[in-house]
Scaffold this motif. Structure first.
Motif, PDB file in Angstrom:
ATOM      1  N   GLU A 118     -48.354  29.342 -34.399  1.00  0.00           N
ATOM      2  CA  GLU A 118     -49.758  29.424 -34.777  1.00  0.00           C
ATOM      3  C   GLU A 118     -49.897  30.002 -36.180  1.00  0.00           C
ATOM      4  OE1 GLU A 118     -51.833  31.562 -31.814  1.00  0.00           O
ATOM      5  OE2 GLU A 118     -51.604  29.999 -30.323  1.00  0.00           O
ATOM      6  N   SER A 119     -50.755  29.376 -36.960  1.00  0.00           N
ATOM      7  CA  SER A 119     -50.928  29.820 -38.331  1.00  0.00           C
ATOM      8  C   SER A 119     -52.335  29.476 -38.806  1.00  0.00           C
ATOM      9  CB  SER A 119     -49.897  29.124 -39.225  1.00  0.00           C
ATOM     10  OG  SER A 119     -50.327  29.144 -40.567  1.00  0.00           O
ATOM     11  N   PRO A 176     -55.743  31.359 -34.167  1.00  0.00           N
ATOM     12  CA  PRO A 176     -54.498  31.441 -34.955  1.00  0.00           C
ATOM     13  C   PRO A 176     -54.629  32.157 -36.300  1.00  0.00           C
ATOM     14  CG  PRO A 176     -55.043  29.166 -34.328  1.00  0.00           C
ATOM     15  CD  PRO A 176     -56.252  29.983 -34.097  1.00  0.00           C
ATOM     16  N   PHE A 179     -39.779  34.830 -32.823  1.00  0.00           N
ATOM     17  CA  PHE A 179     -39.646  35.500 -31.524  1.00  0.00           C
ATOM     18  C   PHE A 179     -40.678  35.041 -30.482  1.00  0.00           C
ATOM     19  CE2 PHE A 179     -39.840  39.063 -28.504  1.00  0.00           C
ATOM     20  CZ  PHE A 179     -38.505  39.042 -28.100  1.00  0.00           C
ATOM     21  N   ARG A 227     -50.090  38.079 -25.047  1.00  0.00           N
ATOM     22  CA  ARG A 227     -50.433  37.610 -26.395  1.00  0.00           C
ATOM     23  C   ARG A 227     -51.664  38.303 -26.961  1.00  0.00           C
ATOM     24  NH1 ARG A 227     -54.306  33.007 -26.193  1.00  0.00           N
ATOM     25  NH2 ARG A 227     -54.927  32.818 -24.033  1.00  0.00           N
ATOM     26  N   LEU A 257     -51.899  41.446 -27.236  1.00  0.00           N
ATOM     27  CA  LEU A 257     -51.415  42.631 -27.952  1.00  0.00           C
ATOM     28  C   LEU A 257     -50.891  42.220 -29.329  1.00  0.00           C
ATOM     29  CD1 LEU A 257     -49.404  44.346 -25.076  1.00  0.00           C
ATOM     30  CD2 LEU A 257     -51.740  44.833 -25.806  1.00  0.00           C
ATOM     31  N   ALA A 258     -51.342  42.928 -30.372  1.00  0.00           N
ATOM     32  CA  ALA A 258     -50.860  42.616 -31.722  1.00  0.00           C
ATOM     33  C   ALA A 258     -49.399  42.982 -31.879  1.00  0.00           C
ATOM     34  CB  ALA A 258     -51.699  43.367 -32.749  1.00  0.00           C
ATOM     35  N   LEU A 259     -48.955  43.909 -31.059  1.00  0.00           N
ATOM     36  CA  LEU A 259     -47.584  44.400 -31.129  1.00  0.00           C
ATOM     37  C   LEU A 259     -46.992  44.313 -29.730  1.00  0.00           C
ATOM     38  CD1 LEU A 259     -46.072  45.619 -33.522  1.00  0.00           C
ATOM     39  CD2 LEU A 259     -46.788  47.855 -32.760  1.00  0.00           C
ATOM     40  N   ILE A 309     -46.040  35.663 -26.567  1.00  0.00           N
ATOM     41  CA  ILE A 309     -46.491  36.980 -27.038  1.00  0.00           C
ATOM     42  C   ILE A 309     -46.910  36.853 -28.502  1.00  0.00           C
ATOM     43  CG2 ILE A 309     -44.997  38.281 -25.468  1.00  0.00           C
ATOM     44  CD1 ILE A 309     -43.275  38.834 -28.031  1.00  0.00           C
ATOM     45  N   THR A 310     -47.573  37.877 -28.994  1.00  0.00           N
ATOM     46  CA  THR A 310     -47.974  37.888 -30.398  1.00  0.00           C
ATOM     47  C   THR A 310     -47.111  38.892 -31.138  1.00  0.00           C
ATOM     48  OG1 THR A 310     -50.232  37.434 -29.728  1.00  0.00           O
ATOM     49  CG2 THR A 310     -49.923  38.243 -31.964  1.00  0.00           C
ATOM     50  N   VAL A 311     -46.518  38.447 -32.231  1.00  0.00           N
ATOM     51  CA  VAL A 311     -45.815  39.380 -33.118  1.00  0.00           C
ATOM     52  C   VAL A 311     -46.632  39.428 -34.398  1.00  0.00           C
ATOM     53  CG1 VAL A 311     -43.675  39.891 -34.332  1.00  0.00           C
ATOM     54  CG2 VAL A 311     -43.586  38.836 -32.077  1.00  0.00           C
ATOM     55  N   GLY A 312     -47.486  40.423 -34.479  1.00  0.00           N
ATOM     56  CA  GLY A 312     -48.441  40.497 -35.581  1.00  0.00           C
ATOM     57  C   GLY A 312     -47.959  41.374 -36.720  1.00  0.00           C
ATOM     58  N   SER A 325     -43.809  47.682 -39.586  1.00  0.00           N
ATOM     59  CA  SER A 325     -43.021  48.826 -39.114  1.00  0.00           C
ATOM     60  C   SER A 325     -41.530  48.615 -39.351  1.00  0.00           C
ATOM     61  CB  SER A 325     -43.299  49.101 -37.628  1.00  0.00           C
ATOM     62  OG  SER A 325     -42.960  47.965 -36.871  1.00  0.00           O
ATOM     63  N   ASP A 333     -48.427  35.885 -41.815  1.00  0.00           N
ATOM     64  CA  ASP A 333     -48.649  34.602 -41.167  1.00  0.00           C
ATOM     65  C   ASP A 333     -47.349  33.790 -41.251  1.00  0.00           C
ATOM     66  OD1 ASP A 333     -50.831  32.351 -40.520  1.00  0.00           O
ATOM     67  OD2 ASP A 333     -49.406  31.560 -41.972  1.00  0.00           O
ATOM     68  N   PRO A 371     -48.338  44.467 -37.499  1.00  0.00           N
ATOM     69  CA  PRO A 371     -47.750  45.795 -37.257  1.00  0.00           C
ATOM     70  C   PRO A 371     -46.230  45.756 -37.058  1.00  0.00           C
ATOM     71  CG  PRO A 371     -49.730  45.504 -35.940  1.00  0.00           C
ATOM     72  CD  PRO A 371     -49.437  44.169 -36.558  1.00  0.00           C
ATOM     73  N   PHE A 372     -45.726  44.686 -36.407  1.00  0.00           N
ATOM     74  CA  PHE A 372     -44.269  44.586 -36.213  1.00  0.00           C
ATOM     75  C   PHE A 372     -43.566  44.471 -37.564  1.00  0.00           C
ATOM     76  CE2 PHE A 372     -40.558  41.825 -36.164  1.00  0.00           C
ATOM     77  CZ  PHE A 372     -39.724  42.490 -35.276  1.00  0.00           C
ATOM     78  N   ALA A 397     -50.779  38.590 -44.488  1.00  0.00           N
ATOM     79  CA  ALA A 397     -50.991  38.871 -43.061  1.00  0.00           C
ATOM     80  C   ALA A 397     -49.749  38.561 -42.235  1.00  0.00           C
ATOM     81  CB  ALA A 397     -52.162  38.046 -42.543  1.00  0.00           C
TER      82      ALA A 397
END
Lengths: 677, 196
Positions: free
Chosen positions: A298-299, B71, A370, B120, B122-124, A382-385, A391, A241, A387-388, A239
């Motif tokens: 966060e993890s 989280p 980031f 936060r 947004l996943a992206l 922000i969330t860097v999930g 991609s 993570d 998809p980043f 994921a």
């Protein structure tokens, strides 16, 4: 025994401090008595750390809940195997376990080099001693497993149910073995930089230890993926993570080093880059430890968090500064006369490979950190999930896969067009054919097509190498197919072991591409006797009939299980058992939130993944069904990679190599003639 | 200190010195709790004469772009369909469905959620403002690395050309090796063959 263990921890600190002090003093003053004393002290550090560890294990197995660590992570009704692994289930114990491995590696490095690299070894021993000292101090003052409670509870809290899994008993030690092994090449790099001996034997030592680190990290990462898949219940294995990324970073830079070191061995080039990669790999291990244990990001790995983060951050900062200063004072010593006949050569391919590997590492690190940078600059998290990471890293992964096939087939120095045509014509045709076949079968996803085209290309290049090698042996020595195959690998373990690793990479990438297939999910309520019918991504029909639920107690948990009878296109496939578990202590008091055990039916084409979400009423279970294409190949690919790593590492190969070098030495002209050179 | 050494030290140390305060601050302000309740209700009033603008597939696609605030690092859809212990993603799903029934479009729903949770959710990260640094810096870094390698390879090739020219003018192939063209060709062929 516990008191002896606790005292041993403090004595180990003194021993590690002594190791560093006298080893460096001995190296500086060229006094062999000090050097020997330092080496003995390294052994003693390991011995006392071992006694400290035995003390903690003793406390765990005798249920001494006066120790905070023992009462927090074990209980009287915990099965023995998990009592053993509870040693590393919490921060303090895992720090001691880490230190034990580190001290053991330090002792082994000293032992194996007791007659070699004598000018360098005092600095290597001193550096290992210093890193061990840091970990011992962090354990003693930041997360001491021997810390006592003011009162003694009747029973411990027990281990997090998600950690009560065979994979979790093995996965952390494997990762620790991998992470910690990066310290040894780092120590050798420091020793080589200080003594300005950046050629020859240190390279062999560093390569061996880097391989060991790579091997354990590979196993640890794959086991971690498997654990996430079977235990977390979200039907995925990666994921992006922060903690997962932390294990990937040193693996990537270590892999880059294992490739670029070949350029230095063959051509004497890239000395600065290789030293940088060795240092970077170690620092990334420390950074990963900081991320894992600090809670800075966060993890899902909340069980690893504590207050030792600042210790690691300061260690990381100071190590980076000191190493950078040392490297910058040795730049002239690492100058090499670099020549390259052609841009199309293996040297160039290795450089491209390094760019991609380090590029993926950088992107992963960047995406992981980031959110912190963004919060610092913008004041907003922000969330860097996933998809980043997907991609950005997917195109780089494709490039890496292509280079896996291209690199080994290009000649050193210069590849002629005839050479390129001979090597790549057949693999290219097979790759294109694979894409055409998949298009004809209806696959339209761009990345999946490119992945499978490249996988077919690389698999063909590897197969051709084996076919050519075996053919040559059969012609030359009249061996049968099996003998020729085995001897081909045994006689050149490094080369063919590398191909096996590459084949594992191909298998794993092909499995990853399975995630592009259409995945269906269904949430269903099933009473006893009810049947759910579903169609999988391959168009086949499955039925799942509930045989009902059963509740029972076992060991340290209450289990509610549902049994399903599965059929595949009408053919019986057996039973699937999904469970919901409530753990309790020896007084039957509930200890954790309910957990689940998914039911997985593994097949070559897909996994059927059933998750027991909960109960609608006494007789109705809520289940989720997933079909996950090609997942089993992730584990198989990982196994093949690890097997290839064993072939490459096997020590006999090194002895042969030395013998071969001895044959080539001027004193052995007869042997040279005999060998037909 | 040579100029090169100065640049190497600066290049290595600058990011460390710059990153340290941010990491320390993040370390000190960390309040992450896996079991915590991260859900904040987002329930704007339905539009007059509201009709749903999104079907189930569109809702699913929308939820894949939203990050679950716990989280777990999963998106809302994956989290709510797999992690039964998380109460946040099902609650967000209920809010999303309520807004769809209230006549809100996908963009409007995201906007409502962002007003409450911030970016936060947004996943992206969106490709705007400082986030552009996050999106494009890896490509810039890798591109710069590529250029550096191209420069390096060119320099090495020029070295080889210069060495060959020197060998030709001096009549010596390389230090300590004197051989005819034919012998050199045989040696090179043997080396190539051996190294494959």
């Amino acid at each position: 025994m516990i008191l002896v263990g606790e005292l041993s921890l403090w004595v180990a600190i003194l021993m590690a401090a002594w190791t560093t002090t006298v080893s460096w003093a001995g190296g500086y003053q060229r006094r062999s008595d000090l050097v020997f004393s330092g080496e003995r002290a390294m052994y003693a550090t390991f011995a006392f750390t071992t006694v400290a560890s035995i003390g903690l294990w003793y406390a765990i197995f005798t249920h001494d809940f006066s120790l905070k660590f023992v009462s927090s992570y074990s209980s009287r009704n915990l099965p023995s195997v998990y009592l053993f692994s509870s040693f590393w289930a919490g921060q303090a114990g895992s720090m001691l376990f880490w230190t034990l491995i580190l001290a053991g590696y330090g002792a082994l490095a000293v032992f194996f080099n007791r007659h070699r690299l004598r000018a360098m070894m005092p600095w290597v021993t001193g550096t290992m001693g210093l890193v061990t000292l840091f970990f011992l101090l962090t354990t003693a003052f930041g997360a001491n497993p021997f810390e006592r409670l003011d009162w003694v509870p009747a029973d411990g809290r027990g281990m997090n149910p998600q950690l009560q899994n065979p994979g979790m008993a093995i996965h952390p030690p494997m990762l620790y073995f991998g992470y910690v092994a990066t310290a040894v090449p780092f120590a050798f790099a420091i020793g080589a930089l200080i003594t300005r001996q950046l050629d020859g034997e240190w390279l062999a030592a560093v390569r061996r230890w880097s391989l060991l680190s790579w091997f354990f990290l590979t196993i640890g990462i794959v086991l971690g993926m498997w654990w996430a898949y079977v235990e977390l219940g979200w039907s995925g294995y990666w994921a992006w993570d922060a903690v997962e990324n932390s294990s990937l970073l040193p693996w990537l830079s270590g892999t880059a080093f294992l490739h670029s070191i070949m350029i230095q061995e063959k051509r004497g080039m890239l000395k600065k880059w290789n030293v940088t990669l060795v240092v970077l790999t170690f620092l990334l291990s420390i950074l990963g430890t900081f991320i894992t244990r600090s809670g800075v990001i966060e993890s899902v790995h909340a069980f690893a968090r504590s207050n030792v983060g600042p210790w690691f951050l300061w260690f990381l900062i100071i190590s980076t500064i000191l190493t950078a200063v040392l490297v910058s004072t040795r730049l002239k010593d690492m100058e090499a006369k670099a020549e390259l006949e052609s841009m199309v050569s293996r040297e160039a391919a290795f450089l491209y490979n390094n760019l991609v590997l380090v590029g993926i590492a950088f992107t992963t690190l960047w995406g992981t950190l980031f959110p912190i940078l963004s919060e610092w600059v913008q004041g907003e998290k922000i969330t860097v999930g996933p998809p980043f990471f997907n991609s950005v890293n997917t195109p780089l992964g494709l490039l890496l896969l292509a280079l896996t096939g291209i690199g080994p087939l290009i000649a050193w120095r210069r590849a002629s067009s005839a050479n390129l045509k001979r090597q790549f014509l057949a693999p290219s045709i097979v790759g294109v054919l694979a894409v055409v076949v998949l298009l004809a079968l209806g696959m339209r996803h761009f990345y999946a097509l490119v992945f499978y085209g490249l996988a077919a290309f690389v698999a063909t290049t590897i197969t051709m190498e084996f076919v050519k090698g075996i053919g040559a042996r059969r012609r030359m020595y009249q061996e049968n197919l099996a003998t020729a195959g085995v001897r081909l690998v045994v006689r050149n373990r490094r080369r063919y072991g590398g191909y096996v690793v590459h084949f594992g990479v191909v298998v794993m990438f092909a499995a990853f591409a399975g995630s592009y297939f259409k995945k269906d999910y269904a949430e269903v309520d099933l009473k006893t006797g009810d049947t759910f019918t579903a169609t999988d991504p391959w168009g086949d029909t499955w039925t799942f009939t509930s045989e009902g639920m059963n509740s029972f107690e076992t060991l340290n948990r209450r289990v509610t299980a549902i049994s399903l009878v599965a059929t595949y296109n009408g053919k019986p496939m057996g039973r699937m058992l999904a469970e919901k578990r409530q753990h309790f202590d020896s007084n039957k008091a509930e200890t954790f939130e309910p957990s689940t055990e998914v039911a997985i039916m593994e097949m070559a084409r897909q996994d059927v993944y059933v998750f027991f979400s909960g109960l609608r009423d006494a007789d109705t279970a809520v289940l989720t069904f997933n079909f996950n294409p090609l997942v089993i190949w992730v584990w198989i690919g990982g196994f093949i990679m690890a097997f290839g790593g064993v072939i490459v590492m096997w020590p006999q190969a090194e002895r042969r190599e030395r013998g071969y070098v001895a044959e080539l030495s001027p004193q052995h002209d007869g042997a040279l003639v005999g060998a037909g050179v | 200190m040579t100029r090169r050494a100065f640049f190497v030290r600066t290049a290595v140390l600058a990011p460390v010195v710059l990153a340290a305060p941010a990491l320390l601050r993040a370390q000190n302000s960390s309040t992450v709790n896996m079991n915590g309740d991260f859900y904040i209700p987002v329930r704007p009033a339905p539009k007059p004469n509201a009709t749903a603008q999104l079907d189930d597939d569109a809702i699913q696609a929308l939820e894949r772009t939203l990050a679950c605030p716990c989280p777990c690092t999963l998106d809302v859809y994956t989290c709510r369909t797999t992690d039964v212990l998380c109460t946040n993603s099902p609650a967000i799903h209920r809010d999303v469905v309520r807004m769809v029934e209230g006549g809100y479009t996908g963009d409007e729903i995201v906007s409502q959620l962002m007003d409450v949770y911030g970016q936060r959710i947004l996943a992206l990260p969106r490709k705007e403002g400082f986030n552009l640094v996050g999106w494009f810096f890896p490509f810039v870094a890798i591109g710069t690395g590529g250029l550096a390698i191209a420069y390096l390879l060119r320099t090495w090739r020029n070295n080889a050309v210069a060495a060959a020219a020197l060998a030709t003018t001096s009549g010596v192939r390389s230090i300590g090796v004197q051989a005819t063209d034919e012998e050199m060709e045989r040696l090179n062929a043997a080396l190539r063959d051996d190294s494959r």
